[in-house]
Design a protein around this motif. Structure first.
Motif, PDB file in Angstrom:
ATOM      1  N   ILE A 626      -1.942  -7.307   5.642  1.00 40.68           N
ATOM      2  CA  ILE A 626      -0.794  -6.953   5.950  1.00 40.68           C
ATOM      3  C   ILE A 626      -1.319  -4.778   5.686  1.00 40.68           C
ATOM      4  O   ILE A 626      -2.280  -4.828   4.684  1.00 40.68           O
ATOM      5  CB  ILE A 626       0.071  -6.075   4.321  1.00 40.68           C
ATOM      6  N   ARG A 630      -0.870  -0.495  -1.044  1.00 46.54           N
ATOM      7  CA  ARG A 630       0.159  -1.251  -1.702  1.00 46.54           C
ATOM      8  C   ARG A 630       0.807  -0.455  -2.480  1.00 46.54           C
ATOM      9  O   ARG A 630       2.092  -1.083  -2.914  1.00 46.54           O
ATOM     10  CB  ARG A 630      -1.413  -1.767  -2.538  1.00 46.54           C
ATOM     11  N   CYS A 635       5.309  -1.266   2.017  1.00 44.40           N
ATOM     12  CA  CYS A 635       4.377  -2.812   1.652  1.00 44.40           C
ATOM     13  C   CYS A 635       4.332  -3.473   0.324  1.00 44.40           C
ATOM     14  O   CYS A 635       4.296  -4.587   0.576  1.00 44.40           O
ATOM     15  CB  CYS A 635       2.692  -1.807   1.199  1.00 44.40           C
ATOM     16  N   VAL A 654      -3.911  -6.865   1.871  1.00 41.32           N
ATOM     17  CA  VAL A 654      -4.008  -5.716   1.798  1.00 41.32           C
ATOM     18  C   VAL A 654      -4.559  -4.320   2.155  1.00 41.32           C
ATOM     19  O   VAL A 654      -5.549  -4.131   1.260  1.00 41.32           O
ATOM     20  CB  VAL A 654      -3.029  -5.392   0.443  1.00 41.32           C
ATOM     21  N   ALA A 677       3.687   0.383   6.657  1.00 42.59           N
ATOM     22  CA  ALA A 677       3.855  -0.692   6.395  1.00 42.59           C
ATOM     23  C   ALA A 677       3.386  -2.380   7.283  1.00 42.59           C
ATOM     24  O   ALA A 677       4.315  -2.496   8.363  1.00 42.59           O
ATOM     25  CB  ALA A 677       3.779  -1.233   5.128  1.00 42.59           C
TER      26      ALA A 677
END
Length: 709
Positions: A626, A630, A635, A654, A677
């Motif tokens: 991803i 965060r 996200c 992430v 994201a």
């Protein structure tokens, strides 16, 4: 498979001998709660050390080795019957050098002598009673021996005389036993090699284990009945691989029956080590950190699949017990790790702290008593030994929220009453390997149940281990405990394979949960230490380091014991590190580790669940990358989508951008879409198209599960 401990269904209470200090008993200098339980015995106990071994060689006396742990009920029984008896103690002191070991402090030694006992054709467990030559070589042994002959077992006094006489007067037979055991242990230290473990083999093993499931009460059929989390995990993976609902049913049934049964502490939270019956009603009341860690992790995965309220509540109760009763003393920075266990006994009686008379429940709950008693199976006659173990084993799930609120209020009152009782013994030493298991479980559960407080607790415990449990050379140690005269704590014993493996897995779980690169670095350091001191050039990791000098053999196995296999855990760790760093050395080592033990499945696959689960992970691993921040909503929504269906083979990263990925990674160089994201699902060097919608990510993951099958 966990070692079974001798434990008849009835409770056992033995009178405790008044303590009289014995100046020749040297356990007074130890910090282990288990060893200190024996410091006033009339037996001239020694701890396992060079001085004790030298004493045996100098006096030409055999060694009587007694291995147990602080929460062990039958260890207490043998102590009260024999080790507190002046006559038995006199025999022991005259004929043996007597050494006492805490198996939790020295799992390496326990493992060696448990193996020797198994080679003698006997069931292992604790207390372990082994007879050794002055060179620490085993020649005979057993577990619990009663003072007088009963339970089909010889009296301990007769055993002492016979084994002492054998050593001094039948040297040829003793030498034959020693040589035979030594050769057999050397053979066992050479595992059966093989090639890759294919999905077909995993499915065949899962099908066989499914045939061992008790589809009435859950768990492996028969009694005693252990939680067996790695085996349940293996069945869960079989369900996700092939979609066969029988595996799903086996896992959910087992979890539900455990969590509703008497093996679960319905007032204080937490699971006992095992049940003595097939229906999970009667626990062996000791509570161990490692069992609850493994259960918490499995609960998180099962909750994602079923969304069962029972799982969520029990997970919260287990963590509540952990933070209320199992935090060990802090280090100088205020970090706190987790204590090892709670005893089965209080006031010399197994389970006394946990069981209830109907009249006491009536007195505490008043008008609510009838409802509570109906739900928890409480009667005037009792359901065990004329008393009541609280159990909801006849219920498959929770009641209505209104009824559960009534029960929660009643449990709060009963817990307050129970807290006025004399508590079981608490073994507050910190063990690196067991803490690793719990830290990883907390990190996983924190993500699944969105509990940042649980994640902070896991990070705090990891900080304790990293800053407090290393010696002046930076080497990890296995155990730590603070005492009134040493409030700063005392480190003890060399770290094992399991210490490093479990902590490396914990560090990677924290890295996934937080994105903090320090945890990835910590995992790499732990693995580097293993490679430097534990790796066998013939393949696989030894249980002990190359500079651990007081063991008669360096064992090497992929089998689970009471806790998961270190080599099995390392197969998982090395796979993750390869995917996260791109370092081909990790992949090469994982491949060699797999081949080293792959042939063991043809010998006995039952104890190999952790290793087999790691092999499945390695074969079906999926990277979810991803790209985003965060703490941003987009996200967070993508991370939440990971809980849309069960997953066991994901590595989640992430990243602010994909530039930090290793060059080999299929997502290297990928970018976010329109500043949102963005997620990529990657498997076998191929990535999906970028997705920004959580629903689309959930769909991709579901499709990935089907294609992996």
């Amino acid at each position: 498979m966990p070692l079974a401990t001798f434990s008849p269904m009835t409770r056992h209470a033995a009178p405790t001998r008044p303590a009289k200090p014995n100046p020749l008993n040297l356990l007074v200098h130890e910090t282990s709660p288990y060893l200190l339980q024996h410091r006033d015995n009339p037996v001239n106990w020694r701890a396992w050390n060079d001085d004790a071994l030298k004493e045996a060689r100098t006096s030409d006396k055999p060694i009587l080795l007694s291995v147990g742990y602080a929460a062990c009920h039958w260890c207490h029984v043998m102590a009260h019957e024999s080790f507190e008896d002046d006559g038995i103690a006199a025999l022991m002191n005259e004929r043996f050098v007597n050494i006492k070991i805490d198996r939790e402090e020295r799992p390496d030694l326990d493992q060696i002598y448990q193996q020797a006992l198994a080679l003698l054709g006997q069931q292992g467990g604790w207390p372990l009673t082994m007879f050794l030559t002055p060179d620490a070589e085993p020649y005979w042994g057993g577990t619990y021996f009663p003072k007088e002959a009963r339970y089909g077992r010889p009296g301990f006094g007769d055993v002492l005389v016979a084994l002492s006489d054998a050593y001094h007067h039948d040297k040829e037979k003793v030498a034959k036993n020693v040589g035979g055991l030594a050769e057999a242990m050397r053979r066992l230290a050479v595992p059966a090699a093989g090639e890759a473990i294919e999905a077909e083999i995993l499915d065949r093993i899962a099908e066989h284990l499914l045939g061992r499931i008790d589809f009435v009460h859950g768990g492996i059929e028969g009694a005693p009945k252990f939680p067996q989390a790695p085996i349940l995990n293996l069945l869960w993976r079989a369900y996700l691989r092939n979609g066969d609902g029988r595996y799903r049913e086996a896992v959910h049934l087992s979890l539900t029956r455990m969590l509703q049964g008497g093996i679960y502490d319905h007032l204080g939270g937490g699971l006992a080590r095992y049940a003595t019956d097939a229906a999970w009603l009667v626990p062996h009341f000791e509570k161990m950190l490692y069992d609850n860690a493994e259960l918490l992790s499995l609960l998180a995965d099962a909750w994602i699949d079923a969304g069962e309220r029972l799982y969520e509540e029990r997970a919260a109760e287990i963590v509540g017990w952990l933070t209320r009763e199992m935090l060990a003393a802090p280090n100088e920075a205020g970090n706190r790790a987790f204590a090892a266990s709670l005893d089965a006994d209080s006031e010399g009686i197994e389970g006394k702290f946990y069981v209830w008379d109907e009249a006491e429940i009536d007195a505490v709950l008043g008008d609510e008593a009838a409802f509570f008693k109906q739900v928890y199976g409480v009667t005037a006659e009792g359901n065990w030994e004329d008393t009541n173990i609280l159990s909801r084993g006849h219920q498959s799930g929770l009641l209505s929220p209104k009824d559960e609120a009534r029960l929660a209020a009643a449990r709060t009152k009963l817990l307050a009453r129970r807290d006025t009782r004399i508590r079981p013994g608490w073994d507050d030493k910190v063990l690196a390997d067991w803490n690793g298991l719990m830290i990883a479980a907390l990190a996983r559960a924190a993500q699944v149940f969105a509990r940042t407080d649980w994640l902070r607790r896991a990070e705090d415990a990891f900080a304790f281990i990293e800053t407090t449990m290393r010696d002046s050379n930076g080497r990890l140690k296995h155990a730590w405990r603070a005492t009134p005269d040493q409030p700063q704590g005392r480190l003890a014993h060399p770290a094992t394979l399991d210490d490093h493996a479990n902590l490396a897995r914990a560090a990677l779980a924290l890295h996934e949960a937080t994105g903090d690169g320090r945890y990835l670095a910590a995992a790499k350091r732990l693995v580097a230490d293993l490679d430097a001191h534990f790796w066998d050039d013939a393949g696989g990791y030894f249980f002990t380091a190359d500079d651990t000098t007081d063991v008669i053999i360096r064992t090497k196995s992929a089998g689970d014991n009471a806790t998961p296999s270190g080599n099995g855990t390392m197969l998982d760790v090395l796979t993750r590190l390869h995917h996260l760093t791109g370092d081909a050395a990790y992949e090469a080592r994982a491949a060699e580790l797999l081949k080293t033990f792959a042939g063991e499945v043809e010998r006995n696959f039952f104890p190999l669940a952790t290793f087999l689960n790691a092999a499945d992970f390695r074969a079906h691993v999926t990277d979810v990358v991803i790209i985003g921040q965060r703490d941003e909503a987009g996200c967070a929504a993508l991370l939440a989508a990971l809980k849309a269906g069960p997953q066991v083979n994901l590595i989640v990263s992430v990243l602010a951008d994909a530039a930090s990925l290793p060059d080999f990674h299929p997502a290297a160089g990928k970018t976010a879409v329109d500043g949102k994201a963005t997620a990529y699902v990657c498997r076998q060097q191929s990535c999906s198209a970028p997705v920004t919608a959580p629903t689309e990510l959930a769909r991709l993951l579901a499709s990935n599960r089907r294609s992996a099958a």
